[in-house]
Structure formats: C-alpha cells, structure tokens
Motif scaffolding. Structure first.
Motif, PDB file in Angstrom:
ATOM      1  N   VAL A   8       7.617  11.199   8.160  1.00  0.00           N
ATOM      2  CA  VAL A   8       7.099  10.891   9.494  1.00  0.00           C
ATOM      3  C   VAL A   8       6.047   9.778   9.396  1.00  0.00           C
ATOM      4  O   VAL A   8       6.030   8.833  10.194  1.00  0.00           O
ATOM      5  CB  VAL A   8       6.504  12.156  10.148  1.00  0.00           C
ATOM      6  N   ILE A   9       5.179   9.899   8.395  1.00  0.00           N
ATOM      7  CA  ILE A   9       4.133   8.880   8.193  1.00  0.00           C
ATOM      8  C   ILE A   9       4.761   7.546   7.819  1.00  0.00           C
ATOM      9  O   ILE A   9       4.390   6.484   8.358  1.00  0.00           O
ATOM     10  CB  ILE A   9       3.153   9.351   7.106  1.00  0.00           C
ATOM     11  N   ILE A  10       5.734   7.588   6.904  1.00  0.00           N
ATOM     12  CA  ILE A  10       6.386   6.354   6.445  1.00  0.00           C
ATOM     13  C   ILE A  10       7.025   5.606   7.611  1.00  0.00           C
ATOM     14  O   ILE A  10       6.846   4.393   7.771  1.00  0.00           O
ATOM     15  CB  ILE A  10       7.440   6.686   5.359  1.00  0.00           C
ATOM     16  N   SER A  11       7.768   6.339   8.443  1.00  0.00           N
ATOM     17  CA  SER A  11       8.460   5.696   9.570  1.00  0.00           C
ATOM     18  C   SER A  11       7.493   5.224  10.651  1.00  0.00           C
ATOM     19  O   SER A  11       7.679   4.153  11.246  1.00  0.00           O
ATOM     20  CB  SER A  11       9.478   6.671  10.172  1.00  0.00           C
ATOM     21  N   THR A  12       6.465   6.014  10.894  1.00  0.00           N
ATOM     22  CA  THR A  12       5.531   5.674  11.976  1.00  0.00           C
ATOM     23  C   THR A  12       4.721   4.427  11.653  1.00  0.00           C
ATOM     24  O   THR A  12       4.575   3.518  12.489  1.00  0.00           O
ATOM     25  CB  THR A  12       4.583   6.852  12.247  1.00  0.00           C
ATOM     26  N   PHE A  13       4.212   4.346  10.425  1.00  0.00           N
ATOM     27  CA  PHE A  13       3.360   3.210  10.065  1.00  0.00           C
ATOM     28  C   PHE A  13       4.162   2.006   9.574  1.00  0.00           C
ATOM     29  O   PHE A  13       3.641   0.898   9.537  1.00  0.00           O
ATOM     30  CB  PHE A  13       2.314   3.635   9.037  1.00  0.00           C
ATOM     31  N   ASN A  14       5.410   2.240   9.151  1.00  0.00           N
ATOM     32  CA  ASN A  14       6.370   1.153   8.932  1.00  0.00           C
ATOM     33  C   ASN A  14       5.836   0.061   7.997  1.00  0.00           C
ATOM     34  O   ASN A  14       5.915  -1.132   8.308  1.00  0.00           O
ATOM     35  CB  ASN A  14       6.767   0.548  10.286  1.00  0.00           C
ATOM     36  N   GLN A  15       5.289   0.472   6.878  1.00  0.00           N
ATOM     37  CA  GLN A  15       4.798  -0.493   5.888  1.00  0.00           C
ATOM     38  C   GLN A  15       5.975  -1.210   5.220  1.00  0.00           C
ATOM     39  O   GLN A  15       7.045  -0.631   5.039  1.00  0.00           O
ATOM     40  CB  GLN A  15       3.988   0.222   4.803  1.00  0.00           C
ATOM     41  N   SER A  16       5.773  -2.450   4.845  1.00  0.00           N
ATOM     42  CA  SER A  16       6.779  -3.189   4.080  1.00  0.00           C
ATOM     43  C   SER A  16       6.185  -3.502   2.712  1.00  0.00           C
ATOM     44  O   SER A  16       5.134  -4.154   2.611  1.00  0.00           O
ATOM     45  CB  SER A  16       7.184  -4.479   4.790  1.00  0.00           C
ATOM     46  N   MET A  17       6.870  -3.054   1.659  1.00  0.00           N
ATOM     47  CA  MET A  17       6.270  -3.046   0.325  1.00  0.00           C
ATOM     48  C   MET A  17       6.431  -4.362  -0.426  1.00  0.00           C
ATOM     49  O   MET A  17       6.269  -4.389  -1.650  1.00  0.00           O
ATOM     50  CB  MET A  17       6.872  -1.902  -0.494  1.00  0.00           C
ATOM     51  N   ASP A  18       6.709  -5.456   0.260  1.00  0.00           N
ATOM     52  CA  ASP A  18       6.886  -6.707  -0.464  1.00  0.00           C
ATOM     53  C   ASP A  18       5.569  -7.412  -0.768  1.00  0.00           C
ATOM     54  O   ASP A  18       5.388  -7.955  -1.854  1.00  0.00           O
ATOM     55  CB  ASP A  18       7.854  -7.653   0.253  1.00  0.00           C
ATOM     56  N   SER A  19       4.627  -7.399   0.183  1.00  0.00           N
ATOM     57  CA  SER A  19       3.354  -8.079  -0.089  1.00  0.00           C
ATOM     58  C   SER A  19       2.177  -7.168   0.259  1.00  0.00           C
ATOM     59  O   SER A  19       2.290  -6.305   1.133  1.00  0.00           O
ATOM     60  CB  SER A  19       3.259  -9.392   0.704  1.00  0.00           C
ATOM     61  N   TRP A  20       1.055  -7.388  -0.410  1.00  0.00           N
ATOM     62  CA  TRP A  20      -0.124  -6.526  -0.244  1.00  0.00           C
ATOM     63  C   TRP A  20      -0.597  -6.502   1.199  1.00  0.00           C
ATOM     64  O   TRP A  20      -0.981  -5.453   1.712  1.00  0.00           O
ATOM     65  CB  TRP A  20      -1.246  -7.013  -1.162  1.00  0.00           C
ATOM     66  N   ASP A  21      -0.550  -7.671   1.874  1.00  0.00           N
ATOM     67  CA  ASP A  21      -1.078  -7.715   3.238  1.00  0.00           C
ATOM     68  C   ASP A  21      -0.160  -7.042   4.256  1.00  0.00           C
ATOM     69  O   ASP A  21      -0.512  -6.914   5.428  1.00  0.00           O
ATOM     70  CB  ASP A  21      -1.393  -9.160   3.661  1.00  0.00           C
ATOM     71  N   GLN A  22       1.016  -6.586   3.839  1.00  0.00           N
ATOM     72  CA  GLN A  22       1.895  -5.786   4.697  1.00  0.00           C
ATOM     73  C   GLN A  22       1.830  -4.287   4.370  1.00  0.00           C
ATOM     74  O   GLN A  22       2.415  -3.483   5.091  1.00  0.00           O
ATOM     75  CB  GLN A  22       3.348  -6.234   4.550  1.00  0.00           C
ATOM     76  N   SER A  23       1.099  -3.963   3.278  1.00  0.00           N
ATOM     77  CA  SER A  23       1.097  -2.558   2.835  1.00  0.00           C
ATOM     78  C   SER A  23      -0.091  -2.301   1.899  1.00  0.00           C
ATOM     79  O   SER A  23       0.108  -1.943   0.743  1.00  0.00           O
ATOM     80  CB  SER A  23       2.395  -2.263   2.091  1.00  0.00           C
ATOM     81  N   PRO A  24      -1.316  -2.475   2.375  1.00  0.00           N
ATOM     82  CA  PRO A  24      -2.471  -2.436   1.461  1.00  0.00           C
ATOM     83  C   PRO A  24      -2.600  -1.149   0.645  1.00  0.00           C
ATOM     84  O   PRO A  24      -2.440  -1.163  -0.591  1.00  0.00           O
ATOM     85  CB  PRO A  24      -3.660  -2.632   2.406  1.00  0.00           C
ATOM     86  N   VAL A  25      -2.872  -0.022   1.299  1.00  0.00           N
ATOM     87  CA  VAL A  25      -3.039   1.214   0.537  1.00  0.00           C
ATOM     88  C   VAL A  25      -1.702   1.690  -0.021  1.00  0.00           C
ATOM     89  O   VAL A  25      -1.639   2.315  -1.087  1.00  0.00           O
ATOM     90  CB  VAL A  25      -3.710   2.312   1.392  1.00  0.00           C
TER      91      VAL A  25
END
Length: 465
Positions: A84-101
């Motif tokens: 649920v968290i993964i889909s809701t926040f929709n981080q993209s793991m390619d660059s740090w500024d798209q997925s910091p933590v």
C-alpha cells in the motif's frame, strides 16, 4: 474507495478453495464486454460492482492451503501493508531525487543480503522484477567480465566480438528457461546454452559437464559461464556449487547461482547448510516472491565484485549526473536493466524486522518438513511413484496403479481437482511420464490436509479408470 476495496477483498475469501472453478470459456463469458473503453465513463461504483461480481470471486487465491501448484504462494500481511505504501508514494528507484529514503533503504537491504549469503567487502546487488531478470543481469555481467578480462575485448564499447558464436554457457537440462531466453536476447542464441544431463537426484552431472567443456574447447568453442541451480523449478534439486566452483576456477569461467527458489533456505539455521556454498558463486539470483512469501514482484541479483556492475552504467545529464554521485547521491539506475523501478526493497526491510530470525526459521522449516513428510508417505504407498527425495519443499510424484494409461489419468486428476474441488496442484514431466507436483510454500498447510488430498487423488484415479 480504499476502505471499501479492502472490505470487498476480505469478503471475497468466502471459503477455503484456491479457485472458484470456472473453465477458460466460462471465464471468458463472465468478463467479456463489447468495449472496456466506453464513450462516457461509468464511474467508480458501477465498475467496482463489476469487480466484486466478476473479478474477485474468480481470482486465484494463493493464500489458500489448496494452492500448491507453482513457486507462487501466499503473501505475508506486513508486506501487503508495505505494498500500500509502495503504490501510494510511487517512488521510482532510478535516481536519488526520485526516491531519497527508498534509495537508502535498498542500499542497506542489499548490504545485509550480501552478508547473509556470505559475500564480503566490495560485493553489491540490485533489486529486479523477478528471477528471469536477475538471471539475465548475471549473464550480461558474466559475458562482459569474460570478454574484458579473458578475451581483452571491450564489449560495452565495440559490441559482440567476431567469435561470439563460439561463446558457451552451461546449465542443467532442467534449469529455468530464462537461460535460453537471455541467450537469445543477448544475441548469443540458444546454441550457446549447453544443457548438461542430470543424475538420478536431478542434479547437474559433474562428469558430463567436464566432458562437455573439454569437447567444446577441442571444437574451438569458448566456455565462459556455468549456471548452477539452487532449487530447480520442478524438483527443488540443488546443484553442487562446490564442484562447479572448482571447474570455473580451472577454466577461468564465471559461476552464477540461480537460487530464485532455494535462496529462502538461508533463513533456516537447521537447513541452511544445503545452500551454504552460494558464497562461492560470482553472482546469485534471490527471489522474494517465492519461498520468502512476499508479493510479486520482488527479486534481486547479488554479485561478489560490485565493480562488474560497470557493464550497465551509463550517465545522462537529466538523470544520474556524475557530479551528484561524487557528492554522495546514489543513483541505482547505474546497476539496473530497468530505469523506472518499484520500491520493492521495503517489503524485505519490513518483513525481516517483523519476523526476525526465529520467525523466518519457523516459516521455512514448516514448508521443508511438510515436503519430507509427504515424500515419506508417498514412498511407502504402492499406488504412487515418487520421483526424487525433496531437498527443499517440492514433491513430484505420479499415480501408477492399475492402468497402462497412467499419463492420462494423472492429467485428468489435476483437471478434476481444479474445476471440481477448487484445488490447484502442479503438473510436469519426468522421464517422459506425466507427473503431479505439490509445491509446498504455504506454512499453514497441515499434514492432515496432505493426507486428505492424497486420498482424494486416489479416489479420482479410481473414477478415471
């Protein structure tokens, strides 16, 4: 919307069956519409009503103890919450500024996994979509390492060498089809994949492997990779990584372990010796949506020498700038075949902490000991033939009594279980004969359940004669 969906999902589990029973044609008729794109939108309520009546009742329930067909099982509750968290926040793991933590958590999880499987300083890894992509990544790294280090040829810069048709990789004849698919995608072709015979325990025949490598060398071919399987898809058999490692060192080859299935055994203090030699491999495929019981998708590839990921690194000013990386901003696209990628590491990070070592050991031991119990039961029953003793949690067997056409009987048994009882088991072939398969990933399966299912199979066999 979210709360009513959760309620409907909960209510869909109205019985213990794995499947509601419709045939392919019946399902087609249930869900068919003239168009799924109406001129005017129907709105959430109308579509959700259709989902509740047409879709939810007919989904495969992998959490059911009546589901034991494939390496695809129930999902741990804490990892469904993580989804649920993964889909809701929709981080993209390619660059740090798209997925910091998210980036920092994936790095931490990968470091822990490297230690867990016996890798030391300098090792690395990355999350992937599944075992096939993990295997493909490892084969790319092996090919580039071999061409650069042994052939002294920069494949990343110049493409395939002129003698690329002579490159050879070796794997069990019952290994995963992703070996051939990867060879095709990489331009090497199926002919580059040498399938090695297996012994009676369904393990790669080491003597046959040596002979095949020697013959290839005499024919002018170029051996560069051995893929050992730690948990074959059907039988759960484990190739001898120690012996494969010796052969690789003798021939200056890369050793990859496809442990998509068997990687979970490392979580059991009681049984982890069965996979302890994973530390000898140059790369390891780990799948968390199999024995680890995490939602699809969730896999990783680990490498002993993290520098080999350079084969996949290319910089772009709009994404993974070198100046940012020099300042400590990690861009995980540098070691991934994917650009956009999900924050799947959260599921591992969460479940490892929720369950702890003791909790994980209980889950893994239960599945493996269920398989040992079922094997012992079937081995003593004259109505059945068991193919090989399980090393992990798969049991392959066939009904053999009272009819010459046992292949047809075994096929019909599986179909009857699906459509009449809502029970889904596997089917495969061994030595030319149709076999049934129990893939026992669900720790909630009881021995009483296994006993009852064996008797149901016996009864169905009698009906088919």
């Amino acid at each position: 919307m979210i709360s009513e969906t959760a309620k409907a999902v909960s209510e869909a589990f109205c019985d213990d069956k794995a499947y509601s029973g419709p045939t392919p044609q019946e399902l087609h008729d249930i869900i068919h519409q003239d168009s799924i794109l109406p001129e005017q939108g129907l709105g959430w309520k109308a579509v959700f009503d259709r989902i509740k009546t047409q879709v939810l009742p007919n989904l495969l329930r992998t959490s059911s103890t009546d589901y034991m067909a494939h390496l695809h099982g129930p999902s741990l509750l804490e990892t469904i919450a993580a989804e649920v968290i993964i889909s809701t926040f929709n981080q993209s793991m390619d660059s740090w500024d798209q997925s910091p933590v998210a980036t920092e958590i994936e790095v931490e999880v990968i470091n822990h996994l490297c230690r867990l499987y016996g890798y030391g300083a300098g090792s690395d890894g990355v999350f992937t979509s599944g075992g096939s992509q993990s295997n493909q990544t490892a084969i790319i790294l092996a090919r580039d390492w071999f061409c650069n280090s042994v052939l002294k040829y920069d494949i990343k810069k110049h493409g395939l060498p002129e003698n690329f048709r002579r490159l050879r990789m070796y794997t069990s004849e019952i290994s995963h089809f992703s070996m051939e698919k990867s060879a095709h995608i990489l331009g090497l072709g199926y002919e580059s994949v040498v399938k090695v015979p297996v012994d009676r325990r369904k393990k790669m025949d080491i003597q046959a492997l040596r002979q095949l490598i020697d013959q290839d060398k005499k024919n002018g071919n170029i051996p560069f990779l051995i893929v050992g399987t730690v948990g074959t898809t059907d039988f759960g058999s484990i190739d001898s990584l120690a012996e494969l490692s010796v052969i690789c060192k003798e021939n200056n080859m890369w050793l990859h372990a496809d442990a998509a299935y068997g990687s979970g055994v490392i979580m059991s203090l009681k049984y982890r010796d069965r996979v302890a030699d994973l530390k000898l491999c140059d790369s390891i495929t780990v799948d968390f949506h199999k024995m680890f019981l995490l939602p699809i998708s969730c896999s990783a590839v680990l490498v002993k020498n993290g520098a080999t990921f350079d084969a996949l690194t290319i910089h772009a000013d709009y994404l993974n700038r070198e100046e940012d990386e020099e300042d400590g901003y990690i861009n995980l696209v540098d070691k991934s075949l994917q650009t956009t990628r999900r924050f799947d590491a959260l599921k591992v990070w969460t479940s490892f902490q929720v369950r702890g070592q003791q909790g994980w050991e209980e889950l893994i031991n239960k599945s493996m000991e269920n398989a040992a119990y079922l094997y012992g039961k079937l081995k003593e029953d004259k109505d059945f033939e068991v193919i090989t003793e399980p090393e992990i949690s798969s049991v392959v067997f066939r009904y053999v009594r009272g009819s010459e056409d046992t292949d047809t009987i075994n096929k019909k048994i599986r179909r009857c279980l699906i459509h009449r009882y809502g029970t889904v088991i596997g089917q495969t072939v061994s030595d030319g004969h149709v076999c049934l398969k129990f893939t026992l990933l669900n720790p909630l399966i009881s021995r009483e359940k296994l006993d009852n299912l064996v008797e149901t199979i016996r009864d169905l066999a009698d009906i088919q004669k």
